[in-house]
Design a protein around this motif. Sequence first.
Motif, PDB file in Angstrom:
ATOM      1  N   PRO A 103       0.804  -1.225   0.000  1.00 50.81           N
ATOM      2  CA  PRO A 103       0.000   0.000   0.000  1.00 50.81           C
ATOM      3  C   PRO A 103       0.838   1.276   0.000  1.00 50.81           C
ATOM      4  CG  PRO A 103      -0.900  -1.592   1.549  1.00 50.81           C
ATOM      5  CD  PRO A 103       0.414  -2.150   1.081  1.00 50.81           C
ATOM      6  N   GLY A 104       0.480   2.167  -0.916  1.00 50.01           N
ATOM      7  CA  GLY A 104       1.111   3.480  -0.967  1.00 50.01           C
ATOM      8  C   GLY A 104       2.427   3.543  -1.710  1.00 50.01           C
ATOM      9  N   LEU A 105       2.947   2.390  -2.140  1.00 51.16           N
ATOM     10  CA  LEU A 105       4.282   2.380  -2.735  1.00 51.16           C
ATOM     11  C   LEU A 105       4.273   2.779  -4.210  1.00 51.16           C
ATOM     12  CD1 LEU A 105       7.218   1.828  -2.003  1.00 51.16           C
ATOM     13  CD2 LEU A 105       6.857  -0.579  -2.582  1.00 51.16           C
ATOM     14  N   GLY A 106       3.267   2.283  -4.962  1.00 48.61           N
ATOM     15  CA  GLY A 106       3.269   2.502  -6.397  1.00 48.61           C
ATOM     16  C   GLY A 106       2.087   3.295  -6.899  1.00 48.61           C
ATOM     17  N   ASP A 107       2.152   3.651  -8.195  1.00 51.33           N
ATOM     18  CA  ASP A 107       1.030   4.328  -8.835  1.00 51.33           C
ATOM     19  C   ASP A 107       0.069   3.281  -9.399  1.00 51.33           C
ATOM     20  OD1 ASP A 107       2.218   3.358 -11.166  1.00 51.33           O
ATOM     21  OD2 ASP A 107       2.920   5.312 -11.845  1.00 51.33           O
ATOM     22  N   GLU A 108      -0.870   3.711 -10.236  1.00 52.52           N
ATOM     23  CA  GLU A 108      -1.882   2.785 -10.746  1.00 52.52           C
ATOM     24  C   GLU A 108      -1.302   1.724 -11.667  1.00 52.52           C
ATOM     25  OE1 GLU A 108      -1.621   6.303 -13.494  1.00 52.52           O
ATOM     26  OE2 GLU A 108      -1.731   5.984 -11.325  1.00 52.52           O
TER      27      GLU A 108
END
Length: 418
Positions: free
Chosen positions: A264-269
């Motif tokens: 969670p929160g590490l990458g974009d879509e």
Amino acid sequence: MKRNRIVILGGGTGGTLMANRLRRAYGWHEAQIVVVDRDDDHLYQPGLLFVPFGMAQIEDLVRPRAGQLRAGIDYRRQEATRVDTDTRTVYFADGTILHYDVLVIASGARLLPAATEGLTEAGPQERVFTFYTPEGAAGLRQALERFEGGRIVVNPVDLPVKCPVAPLEFCFLADAYFRGRHLRDRVRITYVTPLDAAFTRPVAAKALAGLLADKHIELVTDFATGEVDGAGGRLISYDGREERFDLAVVVPAHGGAAYVDRSPGLGDELGFVQVDRHTLQAKAAPEIFAIGDATDVPTSKAGSVAHFEGEAVVRNIRRFLAGQPLDGSFDGHANCFVETGFGKGLLIDFNYDTEPLPGHYPGPLGLPLLKESRLSHLGKRAFAWLYWHRVLPGRELPGITARMPRRGKAEPTQPRRP
């Protein structure tokens, strides 16, 4: 003194050069450096372009990952499943965990053929291929050898992709290949792109579109491929347009590593790690950095970018562990050799804010920019040696700096104010 553990997820270009640079920067008593990857095959990816044309062999492009790492670097063959940024922990598929003081994500980009309807069932190894994998490149070589005429369509489905000039290079090399077989008048080559031009940067796009026209390669723009109909020989766009083919060379959509999606929160879509584009520090946590194709920075996903980023990331890891402010000097520098066929190539050099410009690189007496030359072809072919012996070991290349040089370039003139 605390011995910090620096964990690098990915043993490709970015991960390997980072590990080797960090090993030189820190003594064994100062830092434990651990590189983790799910397999032991380090692939020289630029070489895949040449395999379909008999200009390279797969076995010459692969070496053991561990063999590219300096002594004192711990290499582990494991598959990451997620990162817990709160506890600074990496979880692996075999149930083990690994804690870190600093994490470098260098896991590259992965192909996502299933994201395009029909692509995984489109007749692989029959008339729909990609040269972005060793298996696909080898199969495409056989397909080209059998091909006696018809329409070849080259299509990057979506951006970003690794080495965005490579599909264009394939078109240029295919033109030369079929001329060499005296079949060019029976082969129609079409480049189909989702962009509104041949390339992402207008100046380079104009030059590359000119080369396509000179070589009688058709250019179809604004084509968003929604389906690949292998049996029917059709690319079908989301707006209903069709491009027919007898042989399709498709570059699937790309995404980041699967474990990034599960963190969670590490990458974009798309699963690319969100970072500050000048420091390469992850937005999810200050002790995480990313490099190469794994990042969301707005520049090419190319080996040259990983090489230039390496200098900035090492410097910022040292500053982070020393409690100092980070250096925000990375400018998005990228350069690419573009193979244009018949023993020629051209070179482009740019960054976040500056278009590819004519002139010379890395200075006034260097290689010509935005202009076909024998020197650029030789530079591209010679780069394989530099890759294994200079880039991966993390050594500097003479005269080549991380910051984009301006000397030797024809800067655009600014209009005079009235």
